[in-house]
Design an enzyme around this catalytic site. Sequence first.
Site, PDB file in Angstrom:
ATOM      1  N   ASN A   1       0.860  -1.304  -0.245  1.00  0.00           N
ATOM      2  CA  ASN A   1       0.104   0.104   0.088  1.00  0.00           C
ATOM      3  C   ASN A   1       0.811   1.219   0.000  1.00  0.00           C
ATOM      4  O   ASN A   1       0.703   2.394  -0.672  1.00  0.00           O
ATOM      5  CB  ASN A   1      -1.101  -0.019   1.179  1.00  0.00           C
ATOM      6  CG  ASN A   1      -2.214  -0.836   0.914  1.00  0.00           C
ATOM      7  OD1 ASN A   1      -2.312  -1.424   0.037  1.00  0.00           O
ATOM      8  ND2 ASN A   1      -2.628  -1.302   2.150  1.00  0.00           N
TER       9      ASN A   1
ATOM     10  N   HIS B   1     -14.791  -3.602  -0.197  1.00  0.00           N
ATOM     11  CA  HIS B   1     -14.594  -3.019  -1.644  1.00  0.00           C
ATOM     12  C   HIS B   1     -16.089  -2.512  -2.103  1.00  0.00           C
ATOM     13  O   HIS B   1     -16.170  -1.571  -3.173  1.00  0.00           O
ATOM     14  CB  HIS B   1     -14.248  -3.730  -2.724  1.00  0.00           C
ATOM     15  CG  HIS B   1     -13.614  -3.134  -4.080  1.00  0.00           C
ATOM     16  ND1 HIS B   1     -14.358  -3.345  -5.095  1.00  0.00           N
ATOM     17  CD2 HIS B   1     -12.551  -2.313  -4.231  1.00  0.00           C
ATOM     18  CE1 HIS B   1     -13.833  -2.658  -6.129  1.00  0.00           C
ATOM     19  NE2 HIS B   1     -12.567  -1.927  -5.579  1.00  0.00           N
TER      20      HIS B   1
ATOM     21  N   HIS C   1     -14.861   3.375 -15.553  1.00  0.00           N
ATOM     22  CA  HIS C   1     -14.701   2.341 -14.542  1.00  0.00           C
ATOM     23  C   HIS C   1     -15.878   1.585 -14.069  1.00  0.00           C
ATOM     24  O   HIS C   1     -16.208   0.711 -13.139  1.00  0.00           O
ATOM     25  CB  HIS C   1     -14.488   3.500 -13.486  1.00  0.00           C
ATOM     26  CG  HIS C   1     -13.987   2.811 -12.001  1.00  0.00           C
ATOM     27  ND1 HIS C   1     -14.827   2.888 -10.884  1.00  0.00           N
ATOM     28  CD2 HIS C   1     -12.885   1.902 -11.723  1.00  0.00           C
ATOM     29  CE1 HIS C   1     -14.133   2.119  -9.751  1.00  0.00           C
ATOM     30  NE2 HIS C   1     -12.981   1.773 -10.305  1.00  0.00           N
TER      31      HIS C   1
ATOM     32  N   TYR D   1     -11.639  -9.666  -2.259  1.00  0.00           N
ATOM     33  CA  TYR D   1     -12.558  -8.540  -1.906  1.00  0.00           C
ATOM     34  C   TYR D   1     -13.942  -8.518  -1.848  1.00  0.00           C
ATOM     35  O   TYR D   1     -14.687  -9.433  -2.360  1.00  0.00           O
ATOM     36  CB  TYR D   1     -12.434  -7.444  -3.400  1.00  0.00           C
ATOM     37  CG  TYR D   1     -11.051  -7.118  -3.687  1.00  0.00           C
ATOM     38  CD1 TYR D   1      -9.827  -7.517  -2.946  1.00  0.00           C
ATOM     39  CD2 TYR D   1     -10.998  -6.508  -4.559  1.00  0.00           C
ATOM     40  CE1 TYR D   1      -8.559  -6.986  -3.149  1.00  0.00           C
ATOM     41  CE2 TYR D   1      -9.610  -5.843  -5.219  1.00  0.00           C
ATOM     42  CZ  TYR D   1      -8.449  -6.413  -4.501  1.00  0.00           C
ATOM     43  OH  TYR D   1      -7.146  -5.758  -4.856  1.00  0.00           O
TER      44      TYR D   1
ATOM     45  N   ARG E   1      -4.609   2.385 -13.769  1.00  0.00           N
ATOM     46  CA  ARG E   1      -3.273   2.539 -13.347  1.00  0.00           C
ATOM     47  C   ARG E   1      -2.702   1.255 -12.756  1.00  0.00           C
ATOM     48  O   ARG E   1      -3.520   0.543 -12.145  1.00  0.00           O
ATOM     49  CB  ARG E   1      -3.421   3.605 -12.247  1.00  0.00           C
ATOM     50  CG  ARG E   1      -1.923   4.097 -12.247  1.00  0.00           C
ATOM     51  CD  ARG E   1      -1.951   4.991 -10.761  1.00  0.00           C
ATOM     52  NE  ARG E   1      -2.594   6.067 -10.629  1.00  0.00           N
ATOM     53  CZ  ARG E   1      -2.355   7.232 -11.125  1.00  0.00           C
ATOM     54  NH1 ARG E   1      -1.236   7.460 -11.593  1.00  0.00           N
ATOM     55  NH2 ARG E   1      -3.068   8.214 -10.897  1.00  0.00           N
TER      56      ARG E   1
ATOM     57  N   ARG F   1     -14.120   2.773   4.397  1.00  0.00           N
ATOM     58  CA  ARG F   1     -12.889   1.642   4.566  1.00  0.00           C
ATOM     59  C   ARG F   1     -11.654   2.386   4.656  1.00  0.00           C
ATOM     60  O   ARG F   1     -10.741   2.273   5.708  1.00  0.00           O
ATOM     61  CB  ARG F   1     -12.824   0.605   3.422  1.00  0.00           C
ATOM     62  CG  ARG F   1     -11.682  -0.377   3.608  1.00  0.00           C
ATOM     63  CD  ARG F   1     -10.975  -0.797   2.500  1.00  0.00           C
ATOM     64  NE  ARG F   1     -10.501  -0.314   1.638  1.00  0.00           N
ATOM     65  CZ  ARG F   1     -10.447  -0.236   0.249  1.00  0.00           C
ATOM     66  NH1 ARG F   1     -11.183  -0.903  -0.474  1.00  0.00           N
ATOM     67  NH2 ARG F   1      -9.592   0.674  -0.537  1.00  0.00           N
TER      68      ARG F   1
ATOM     69  N   ARG G   1     -10.390  -4.096 -14.863  1.00  0.00           N
ATOM     70  CA  ARG G   1      -9.221  -4.713 -14.303  1.00  0.00           C
ATOM     71  C   ARG G   1      -9.689  -6.332 -14.830  1.00  0.00           C
ATOM     72  O   ARG G   1     -10.700  -6.609 -14.233  1.00  0.00           O
ATOM     73  CB  ARG G   1      -8.764  -4.401 -12.827  1.00  0.00           C
ATOM     74  CG  ARG G   1      -8.314  -2.872 -12.728  1.00  0.00           C
ATOM     75  CD  ARG G   1      -7.722  -2.905 -11.192  1.00  0.00           C
ATOM     76  NE  ARG G   1      -7.451  -1.624 -10.837  1.00  0.00           N
ATOM     77  CZ  ARG G   1      -6.469  -0.773 -11.005  1.00  0.00           C
ATOM     78  NH1 ARG G   1      -5.501  -1.228 -11.917  1.00  0.00           N
ATOM     79  NH2 ARG G   1      -6.596   0.397 -10.584  1.00  0.00           N
TER      80      ARG G   1
END
Length: 749
Positions: A50, A634, A477, A510, A447, A606, A417
Amino acid sequence: MSSSPVAAESRYLNRELAWLEFNSRVLDQADDARVHLLERAKFLAITASNLDEFVMVRVGSLKLQGQGSSGRRDPAGLTASEQLQAVATRCHRHVGRQYKILLDDLQPQLAEHRITRVDLDQCSERLRAVAERHFRGDVVAVLSPQALHDRRFPMLPGLGIHLCVQLRGVAELAPQNMPQILPAHEPSSDPQSDDEEPQFAVIPLGRTLPRIVPLPIDKQATDPAMDVSSDGDPDAHESSFSYVLLEDLVSHFVDEFFPGREVVQCKPFRITRNADVELREDGAGDLLGGMEEVLESRRLSDVVRLEMDASASDEIRNYLMESFYVDPDYVFRTEGPLDLTYLFGLHGVKGFDALRDEAWPPQRSPAVDPAEPMFSSIAAGDIMLMHPYETFDPVVRLIEEAATDPDVLAVKQILYRTSRDSPIVAALKRAAERGKYVTAIVELKARFDEARNIEWAREMEQSGVQVIYGIRGLKTHAKVCIIVRREPQGLVRYMHFGTGNYNEVTANLYGDVSLLTKDETFGTDATMFFNAVTGSSHPQPLQQLAIAPLTLRRTILELIRGETERSRQGQKAHIMVKLNALVDMEVIDTLYEASQAGVKIQLNVRGVCCLRPGIAGLSESIEVVSIVDRFLEHARVFYFRHGGDPQIFISSADWMPRNLDRRIELLVPVNDPAIRRRLRETLQLYFRDNQNAWAMQSDGAYERVVPGKKQKPIRSQESLYRKAVKTLQDIQEKQQSTQSRFETHRPRE
């Protein structure tokens, strides 16, 4: 904006410091004795990973802002330079705590459980000989030392581990024309002339060789009665594992690389490059080629952080700092091994199940019959899947079945992704090869997944998939898949909407929500939305879905203001929200107004939360909690009481300016009463968690929630998993009971 007397700069928390506060909560899991030992090691690795991304992106962005010297202040009132200083202070404190946990707690406990990091200076001669054989046989032939002249480093990749070697003695060869990585306007300050011997060399360790090198168990350090094989097999004893890190192995035998020279010191170091390199789409006619240039620019970007061994000499430290032009505030000298992500590898070592969490395998959804096609299950009614408690397989199955179903005419999907060997991408390719009309929006600007997405895009194009690279200036997204199928009553659209990515691997890690439906209105809206994105046209007004950047922000604000107005009219008003991040000032101000009107607001955020809860006259009725547990929270789920007729939504978007204004996102209402009830109960459960929940204080600090004397322990993630298991068991038992009945054959009438 609210007329609250609270000063403007006190209304919001700094985004960067709020993120570091989140990573500190993850670090608390590594420091929690209740967590299994190898899980604690994994959490420590997560904090390191992270922090790497944070430094690459957020610190990199602040560096660029600071170079502009605009004096612009963030909503918390800090300039870029003030933020950089505050972030550096917090990062040093955070890193110090990481290594204290590792060296004083985890590493000794791992050794007690026979997971031992070997010190080659203190081990037995026999073990050292095994290490030397490995070094000579598998390492020397791969690595190459490079002498350094005039601070001319080879192009070292960011986040890799390299060895800086300080030397004495005469070098017989002095390589010429090494690549220059210093900025052209910065002349070398090295006083040495070109004909003097080089005093430093670098050995990049690369990514080919494994970082963790298994070794046989050292009898000197373990029970002499233990049966240790002589072939160096790390699995010779199922509850013992001995290893050396690659940098320690190479450092111990580094003389082999420099015959005839004296090695004064050899120390590992690591650089982090600025990854806040974005595509200038106004000048990119070819998006694919432009993204490849972005990847190359990121590889060559400035160094924003330097990490090195704490025992490195001042000569090595100064040499590296001056060579990479690193701000002294962002030089980190660590007492332990660099790059703690190696602990992910230890977590996966076989034979130590007692040191890991009990397995929680995803359960089959009771709404999905494995013996029936997915189309039949969805036709029976809307289906909600709660991952990872329920398996992601139905989503994969739906797309795989669509690829081979002769009645399916078209598949339309957004991919942000995906996994490395994505079965979904394979299914889309297969569908196109079978002649179906397949359109995929592949977001090349995701990214750190750009390279993979470029590869997928090219492969799908070769298979006949119509690939769209999104919209200029925006990231796509949203998570949606539309399948058009010919049925007796006409064309039917089957859809999947999700809060997470189309990645079957992360779906096991997740916490996300999937909605499978054939709702006609959704089908019309989703098709119009998709066609607007692929056709670069202005979407027509939709009936149920809200889209960012067009209507999603307005919809969220209207929903919050609706609760505010009901509260002012004396009605009960309640908002429950589950998010990854809350940063947007307009949304925060609207929540403040709702709080001042008496709306009960419960926020489960979160990560980053820039809102301050519990401030008199501003946010008294706002509660903020953060859940940090074995699964990454998530999902984005929003609840509004709406006068007793609750409205619940799932979304791909957090409440951040980038999501609301600079991305293509979706907000999807949940219409099925049973699914709405289940989501509301799930949200309520998170606010009852007293095991892995943290309550946010008005100053931005967090305090762990603990049960009262008469309260029973509640761990939300465990409760959700146990409930998924029991629900499926109850249904299976009912089915078995029905199947076990004796039924007689009756004669025909």
